[in-house]
Write an enzyme that holds these catalytic residues in place. Structure first.
Site, PDB file in Angstrom:
ATOM      1  N   LYS A 161       0.797  -1.233   0.000  1.00  0.00           N
ATOM      2  CA  LYS A 161       0.000   0.000   0.000  1.00  0.00           C
ATOM      3  C   LYS A 161       0.830   1.284   0.000  1.00  0.00           C
ATOM      4  CE  LYS A 161      -4.514  -1.076   0.434  1.00  0.00           C
ATOM      5  NZ  LYS A 161      -5.672  -0.335  -0.072  1.00  0.00           N
ATOM      6  N   SER A 185       0.204  -9.839  -0.448  1.00  0.00           N
ATOM      7  CA  SER A 185       0.127  -8.375  -0.465  1.00  0.00           C
ATOM      8  C   SER A 185       0.546  -7.676   0.821  1.00  0.00           C
ATOM      9  CB  SER A 185      -1.309  -7.980  -0.829  1.00  0.00           C
ATOM     10  OG  SER A 185      -2.226  -8.727  -0.048  1.00  0.00           O
TER      11      SER A 185
END
Ligand code: PLP
Length: 325
Positions: A58, A310
């Protein structure tokens, strides 16, 4: 996909985004995992974004988005609402560029996440008890103070930054056949699908959602942006009632298949990945591994399959007691 399709983010734009992102983000490894290869029947590699700065991919989107702000926008600052990985990504990217950042979090956000976000230098404003309320406050602050909002997924400049994960996968493994990616609001998979297909138009992209929050799968099936009446999902990052307009548009054109699994199977994959690959991933990041373990990824035996791990920001209290909510 035909060679002549014009992508909303071109290979050249991804290369430029990568130039901005790579100056400050780690180049994360593409790990082999022989047990997962054996169990799935594919040749599997794991793109380990849990080793990224802030503990998840992110950071990449904000590094691209914030670099493209005008001088005046930088001076005024940015605002986002998030209780999780997006908060830390925006806070660190803003600190790197010397841009003031306000992060609005719900009043019941995990204290360690509030501290981590403050630690990157962001001003944390606590408001409401759910994301929607925090988001309303963020919008009001954006207007009052002239701050630029940074959306967690529905923004093409952010998507171009997140897509650098896909660019690196193809650079490191040009023969890759399939890339498996978790879906929350759809920003990560939008970026990864566009980046991978800009270089490898024939590669397949498979998205994975929680069966308790299949907002993208339902939208693509019904051919319209669906808002789920309720979500039954305890996994941060996958728990979304409505995906974005931009992400819905990209995913419906460029993602080949979306599969969904119940939360318990995804949580089992967290422990499986810790045991067999020796890395600790958070629930959202384990979804691609769960999809492989449950035979949901359709590809010929021996296909080269990359899973995007992720992030690794696990709530340790949950892990200690193996309690998931
Ligand atoms: C670790 C992790 N993986 C995947 C996702 C889903 O990403 P997106 O909302 O871009 O689909 C998130 C979203 O917060 C996340 O934090």
């Amino acid at each position: 996909m035909s060679e002549t399709t014009v992508l909303p983010v071109t290979a050249e734009q991804f290369a430029e985004a990568h130039g901005r992102v790579a100056r400050h983000a780690h180049r994360t490894p593409l790990l082999t995992c022989s047990t997962l290869s054996r169990e799935s029947g594919f040749d599997v590699r794991l793109k380990a974004e849990l080793f990224q700065r802030t503990g998840s991919y992110k950071l990449r989107g904000p590094l691209n988005k914030l670099a493209l702000l005008t001088e005046e926008e930088r001076h005024r600052g940015v605002v986002c609402s998030s209780a999780g990985n997006h908060a830390q990504g925006v806070a660190l990217a803003a600190a790197i560029y010397g841009i003031p950042a306000v992060v609005v979090m719900a009043e019941n956000a995990t204290p360690s996440k509030i501290e981590a976000t403050r630690g990157y230098g962001a001003e944390v404003v606590l408001s409401g008890t759910i994301w929607d309320e925090a988001n309303e406050t963020a919008q009001a602050l954006a207007e009052e103070r002239g701050l630029t909002p940074v959306h967690p997924f529905d923004d093409l400049e952010l998507i171009a930054g997140q897509g650098t994960v896909g660019l690196e996968i193809v650079q490191d493994w040009p023969e890759v056949d399939v890339v498996v990616v978790p879906i929350g609001g759809g920003g990560l998979i939008s970026g990864v699908s566009l980046a991978v297909k800009s270089l490898r138009p024939d590669a397949r992209i498979v998205g994975v959602e929680s069966a308790g929050a299949p907002a993208m799968q339902r939208s693509v099936r019904e051919g319209r942006l669906v808002t789920l009446d309720e979500v039954d999902c305890a996994i941060d990052g996958l728990k979304v009632k409505r995906v974005g307009e931009v992400t819905y548009g990209v995913v419906s054109r460029y993602v080949d298949e979306i599969v969904a699994l119940p939360d318990p199977e995804i949580f089992d994959a967290v422990v499986w990945t810790l045991h067999h690959a020796k890395v600790l991933v958070e629930g959202a990041a384990a979804a691609p591994v769960a999809a492989l373990l449950h035979g949901l990824v359709d590809a010929p035996p021996g296909a080269k399959v990359a899973c995007v791990l992720s992030g690794g920001n696990v709530n340790l209290d949950q892990l200690r007691g193996l309690r998931w909510n």
